[in-house]
Design an enzyme around this catalytic site. Sequence first.
Site, PDB file in Angstrom:
ATOM      1  N   ARG A  66     -19.301   1.511  -0.556  1.00  0.00           N
ATOM      2  CA  ARG A  66     -18.064   1.130  -0.080  1.00  0.00           C
ATOM      3  C   ARG A  66     -18.262   0.993   1.467  1.00  0.00           C
ATOM      4  O   ARG A  66     -18.908   2.117   1.988  1.00  0.00           O
ATOM      5  CB  ARG A  66     -16.939   1.995  -0.496  1.00  0.00           C
ATOM      6  N   CYS A 131      -0.740   7.447  -0.151  1.00  0.00           N
ATOM      7  CA  CYS A 131      -1.979   7.777  -0.950  1.00  0.00           C
ATOM      8  C   CYS A 131      -2.482   9.152  -1.192  1.00  0.00           C
ATOM      9  O   CYS A 131      -1.582  10.203  -1.141  1.00  0.00           O
ATOM     10  CB  CYS A 131      -3.196   7.021  -0.042  1.00  0.00           C
ATOM     11  N   ASP A 200      -9.618   6.941   6.741  1.00  0.00           N
ATOM     12  CA  ASP A 200     -10.970   6.636   5.989  1.00  0.00           C
ATOM     13  C   ASP A 200     -11.965   6.732   7.366  1.00  0.00           C
ATOM     14  O   ASP A 200     -13.158   6.596   7.354  1.00  0.00           O
ATOM     15  CB  ASP A 200     -11.081   5.455   5.210  1.00  0.00           C
ATOM     16  N   ASN A 210      -6.642   3.353   7.279  1.00  0.00           N
ATOM     17  CA  ASN A 210      -6.307   4.428   6.272  1.00  0.00           C
ATOM     18  C   ASN A 210      -5.938   3.189   5.230  1.00  0.00           C
ATOM     19  O   ASN A 210      -5.718   2.152   5.233  1.00  0.00           O
ATOM     20  CB  ASN A 210      -5.254   5.145   6.521  1.00  0.00           C
TER      21      ASN A 210
END
Length: 320
Positions: A66, A131, A200, A210
């Site tokens: 990723r 999230c 992130d 994010n």
Amino acid sequence: MGSQDVHQEVDAVAEDIATMETRGAATIARAVVDALATQAEASDAESPAAFVAEMRAAAQTLHDTRPTAVSLPNALRFVFRQMDGESVEQLRASAVAAADRFRSQLERAQDDLGRIGANRLRDGDTVMTHCHSTDALACVEAAVEQGKELSAIVKETRPRNQGHITAAALREMDVPVTLVVDSAARRYLDEADHVLVGADSIAADGSVINKIGTSGLAVLARERGVPIMTAAQTIKLHPATLTGHTVEIEMRDESEVISEQDRSDVGELEVLNPAFDVTPPRYMDAIVTERGQFPPESIVTLMRDMFGEGTDDPWETDDF
Ligand SMILES: O=P(O)(O)OC[C@H]1O[C@H](OP(=O)(O)O)[C@H](O)[C@@H]1O
């Protein structure tokens, strides 16, 4: 060992990250470090150079899963920078020890960050979440441990509904939860005292990368006058942004957005599924790390302190 002497456990961890069986920036970092330690322990390389080549192949496999969460390359870099020795045994031992250090630092960092973030929350506050972030939840947990009573408005966070994971984690802490669809955020922001999100990656200009929807939520929060903070350990700081690189935003499969059946019912259309977005620093009130809280625009000073002016590939070592 599998292809290029990459251990099958490394391939399995990489697959789990790619399919989001393992997800969340901090959890991914821990999983890749565990996988590198497994690679080191199981290696039957006969020379130091062969050992390092195997470790690099393993790191590359993990890295290519990723693209957005920088905790992944930062975790790999942590191990490679501390891998050292003249023999395979020394290299192995140093890699395994580095992985151990990383794990305990990660845990400590999240605890420290949680206590700092908790100071921003007052007894009786309601937080709105987006999230699922273990760093963000650490702030709530620390506040609850301090005896503060909090409640939460949890956005479901399409397309994967990771808000459900947050809702379950908050209920474990006995925090009352109201679940809302993403598009109800503005309606319920007036009932929130804080918006609390994870990250992130954090760029050198203080932008927060994010889960998709964070930037829209941040703009709404500013409009409603609700403070918004990002909880992000320093492994989320993206070193390459110091030298002008941008953070790649992962595009995920369209099947997460619409089923094949619905799609064929609708007819021809394009489906776009970016997993993340970028919140500019002017819409974020604070970035909370284990090293204190920062106005987003000042995060660059911490990044320079930690990384200097630039970084190399995660699997570069001084010695090889
Ligand atoms: O490290 P922690 O705080 O747990 O998570 C940080 C971020 O990672 C997640 O990404 P994904 O679900 O892996 O796509 C979310 O965007 C979350 O805010």
